[in-house]
Design a protein around this motif. Sequence first.
Motif, PDB file in Angstrom:
ATOM      1  N   MET A   4      64.158  88.034  29.506  1.00 13.24           N
ATOM      2  CA  MET A   4      63.860  87.681  28.138  1.00 13.24           C
ATOM      3  C   MET A   4      65.044  88.136  27.279  1.00 13.24           C
ATOM      4  SD  MET A   4      60.712  89.306  25.881  1.00 13.24           S
ATOM      5  CE  MET A   4      59.800  89.502  27.369  1.00 13.24           C
ATOM      6  N   VAL A   5      65.586  87.184  26.536  1.00 13.30           N
ATOM      7  CA  VAL A   5      66.707  87.474  25.646  1.00 13.30           C
ATOM      8  C   VAL A   5      66.294  87.088  24.228  1.00 13.30           C
ATOM      9  CG1 VAL A   5      69.075  86.906  25.074  1.00 13.30           C
ATOM     10  CG2 VAL A   5      68.405  87.053  27.459  1.00 13.30           C
ATOM     11  N   TYR A   6      66.357  88.054  23.331  1.00  8.93           N
ATOM     12  CA  TYR A   6      66.078  87.771  21.934  1.00  8.93           C
ATOM     13  C   TYR A   6      67.392  87.540  21.215  1.00  8.93           C
ATOM     14  CZ  TYR A   6      61.304  89.382  22.635  1.00  8.93           C
ATOM     15  OH  TYR A   6      60.015  89.534  23.071  1.00  8.93           O
ATOM     16  N   VAL A   7      67.441  86.454  20.442  1.00 14.27           N
ATOM     17  CA  VAL A   7      68.616  86.127  19.639  1.00 14.27           C
ATOM     18  C   VAL A   7      68.169  86.122  18.187  1.00 14.27           C
ATOM     19  CG1 VAL A   7      70.371  84.392  19.130  1.00 14.27           C
ATOM     20  CG2 VAL A   7      69.608  84.721  21.489  1.00 14.27           C
ATOM     21  N   ALA A   8      68.768  86.979  17.386  1.00 14.77           N
ATOM     22  CA  ALA A   8      68.436  87.054  15.963  1.00 14.77           C
ATOM     23  C   ALA A   8      69.475  86.276  15.170  1.00 14.77           C
ATOM     24  CB  ALA A   8      68.402  88.503  15.500  1.00 14.77           C
ATOM     25  N   LEU A   9      69.011  85.507  14.217  1.00 18.24           N
ATOM     26  CA  LEU A   9      69.892  84.764  13.324  1.00 18.24           C
ATOM     27  C   LEU A   9      69.921  85.492  11.987  1.00 18.24           C
ATOM     28  CD1 LEU A   9      71.577  82.274  12.528  1.00 18.24           C
ATOM     29  CD2 LEU A   9      69.430  81.136  11.961  1.00 18.24           C
ATOM     30  N   PHE A  10      71.112  85.902  11.572  1.00 18.76           N
ATOM     31  CA  PHE A  10      71.305  86.581  10.303  1.00 18.76           C
ATOM     32  C   PHE A  10      72.073  85.666   9.358  1.00 18.76           C
ATOM     33  CE2 PHE A  10      70.515  90.012  13.167  1.00 18.76           C
ATOM     34  CZ  PHE A  10      69.917  91.006  12.413  1.00 18.76           C
ATOM     35  N   ILE A  11      71.760  85.734   8.062  1.00 19.86           N
ATOM     36  CA  ILE A  11      72.471  84.941   7.063  1.00 19.86           C
ATOM     37  C   ILE A  11      72.986  85.858   5.960  1.00 19.86           C
ATOM     38  CG2 ILE A  11      71.151  82.848   7.491  1.00 19.86           C
ATOM     39  CD1 ILE A  11      69.619  83.457   4.845  1.00 19.86           C
ATOM     40  N   THR A  12      73.979  85.357   5.260  1.00 21.18           N
ATOM     41  CA  THR A  12      74.456  85.988   4.040  1.00 21.18           C
ATOM     42  C   THR A  12      74.941  84.875   3.132  1.00 21.18           C
ATOM     43  OG1 THR A  12      75.803  87.751   3.095  1.00 21.18           O
ATOM     44  CG2 THR A  12      76.840  86.386   4.792  1.00 21.18           C
ATOM     45  N   ALA A  13      75.001  85.140   1.855  1.00 21.76           N
ATOM     46  CA  ALA A  13      75.457  84.141   0.890  1.00 21.76           C
ATOM     47  C   ALA A  13      75.860  84.841  -0.397  1.00 21.76           C
ATOM     48  CB  ALA A  13      74.342  83.138   0.586  1.00 21.76           C
ATOM     49  N   GLU A  14      76.701  84.187  -1.156  1.00 14.51           N
ATOM     50  CA  GLU A  14      77.019  84.664  -2.496  1.00 14.51           C
ATOM     51  C   GLU A  14      75.927  84.158  -3.418  1.00 14.51           C
ATOM     52  OE1 GLU A  14      80.968  83.748  -3.856  1.00 14.51           O
ATOM     53  OE2 GLU A  14      81.778  84.054  -1.848  1.00 14.51           O
ATOM     54  N   LEU A  15      75.137  85.072  -3.931  1.00 12.78           N
ATOM     55  CA  LEU A  15      74.045  84.692  -4.827  1.00 12.78           C
ATOM     56  C   LEU A  15      74.394  85.155  -6.233  1.00 12.78           C
ATOM     57  CD1 LEU A  15      70.902  85.644  -2.720  1.00 12.78           C
ATOM     58  CD2 LEU A  15      71.985  83.415  -2.939  1.00 12.78           C
ATOM     59  N   GLU A  16      74.760  84.229  -7.076  1.00  6.76           N
ATOM     60  CA  GLU A  16      75.093  84.553  -8.457  1.00  6.76           C
ATOM     61  C   GLU A  16      73.937  84.110  -9.334  1.00  6.76           C
ATOM     62  OE1 GLU A  16      78.368  83.269 -11.744  1.00  6.76           O
ATOM     63  OE2 GLU A  16      79.060  83.517  -9.681  1.00  6.76           O
ATOM     64  N   GLY A  17      73.172  85.084  -9.838  1.00 11.59           N
ATOM     65  CA  GLY A  17      72.027  84.780 -10.695  1.00 11.59           C
ATOM     66  C   GLY A  17      70.790  84.377  -9.921  1.00 11.59           C
ATOM     67  N   LEU A  18      70.821  84.484  -8.589  1.00 12.00           N
ATOM     68  CA  LEU A  18      69.675  84.119  -7.758  1.00 12.00           C
ATOM     69  C   LEU A  18      69.288  85.296  -6.863  1.00 12.00           C
ATOM     70  CD1 LEU A  18      70.678  80.550  -6.522  1.00 12.00           C
ATOM     71  CD2 LEU A  18      68.972  81.121  -8.253  1.00 12.00           C
ATOM     72  N   THR A  19      68.027  85.292  -6.448  1.00 14.84           N
ATOM     73  CA  THR A  19      67.548  86.290  -5.502  1.00 14.84           C
ATOM     74  C   THR A  19      66.433  85.675  -4.666  1.00 14.84           C
ATOM     75  OG1 THR A  19      66.894  88.600  -5.254  1.00 14.84           O
ATOM     76  CG2 THR A  19      65.806  87.351  -7.022  1.00 14.84           C
ATOM     77  N   ASN A  20      66.068  86.340  -3.595  1.00 14.26           N
ATOM     78  CA  ASN A  20      64.967  85.930  -2.715  1.00 14.26           C
ATOM     79  C   ASN A  20      65.144  84.536  -2.107  1.00 14.26           C
ATOM     80  OD1 ASN A  20      63.683  88.387  -3.092  1.00 14.26           O
ATOM     81  ND2 ASN A  20      62.560  87.643  -4.864  1.00 14.26           N
ATOM     82  N   LEU A  21      66.329  84.272  -1.579  1.00 20.69           N
ATOM     83  CA  LEU A  21      66.586  83.019  -0.863  1.00 20.69           C
ATOM     84  C   LEU A  21      65.814  83.033   0.450  1.00 20.69           C
ATOM     85  CD1 LEU A  21      68.197  80.354  -0.575  1.00 20.69           C
ATOM     86  CD2 LEU A  21      69.959  81.699   0.605  1.00 20.69           C
ATOM     87  N   GLN A  22      65.017  81.979   0.668  1.00 21.85           N
ATOM     88  CA  GLN A  22      64.194  81.871   1.871  1.00 21.85           C
ATOM     89  C   GLN A  22      63.709  80.434   2.029  1.00 21.85           C
ATOM     90  OE1 GLN A  22      60.233  83.778   1.435  1.00 21.85           O
ATOM     91  NE2 GLN A  22      60.916  84.213  -0.661  1.00 21.85           N
ATOM     92  N   PRO A  23      63.153  80.090   3.207  1.00 23.36           N
ATOM     93  CA  PRO A  23      62.564  78.754   3.351  1.00 23.36           C
ATOM     94  C   PRO A  23      61.503  78.519   2.271  1.00 23.36           C
ATOM     95  CG  PRO A  23      62.769  79.789   5.493  1.00 23.36           C
ATOM     96  CD  PRO A  23      63.105  80.840   4.461  1.00 23.36           C
ATOM     97  N   ARG A  24      61.401  77.275   1.806  1.00 22.64           N
ATOM     98  CA  ARG A  24      60.537  76.942   0.668  1.00 22.64           C
ATOM     99  C   ARG A  24      59.107  77.446   0.830  1.00 22.64           C
ATOM    100  NH1 ARG A  24      59.830  70.821  -0.688  1.00 22.64           N
ATOM    101  NH2 ARG A  24      58.932  70.912   1.366  1.00 22.64           N
ATOM    102  N   ASN A  25      58.520  77.297   1.998  1.00 23.70           N
ATOM    103  CA  ASN A  25      57.134  77.728   2.195  1.00 23.70           C
ATOM    104  C   ASN A  25      57.042  79.029   2.989  1.00 23.70           C
ATOM    105  OD1 ASN A  25      55.977  75.533   0.801  1.00 23.70           O
ATOM    106  ND2 ASN A  25      56.307  74.242   2.579  1.00 23.70           N
ATOM    107  N   GLY A  26      58.088  79.829   2.950  1.00 23.74           N
ATOM    108  CA  GLY A  26      58.094  81.119   3.622  1.00 23.74           C
ATOM    109  C   GLY A  26      58.640  81.031   5.043  1.00 23.74           C
TER     110      GLY A  26
END
Length: 150
Positions: free
Chosen positions: A1-23
Amino acid sequence: MVYVALFITAELEGLTNLQPRNGFDDPDHPYIFKLKCENCGEISKKPSCVSLSEQVPLPNGRGTVQMIQKCKLCDREGTVKIISGQGKPLTEFHGQNRQHVQLVIFDCHGLSPVEFSFGGQWKAESTKSKTTFEIDLSRGEFADYDEDGV
């Protein structure tokens, strides 16, 4: 069993809580990526898409996964399963400090996701007015103006 985690980063200017629309556990949110065969190293030419709503029974009858795919080069079969409940929103703090946030974890056997592409709809909140923005990240960028936060 191999777990692969996907991590993201972004420049958020004036925004917060970036996520899929329905969670993060939205059963219909697509995760799009190419797959690398762990046996021969072949990378799929076309992207694959998985979502929590897809359920494929394992050939041995011991559960389900989101995807079973055979390598076009060596004919080995591999599976990808999404482990739900692992995502966290990317906040303005993370963006300003160039920190990565875990988006999703995949349980992989014989395949590894590579070359992730943003698909589906995303959302983020304005840091000034709490206005929620519907975001399409398929082009890799988003720009808008918060009229309520002026």
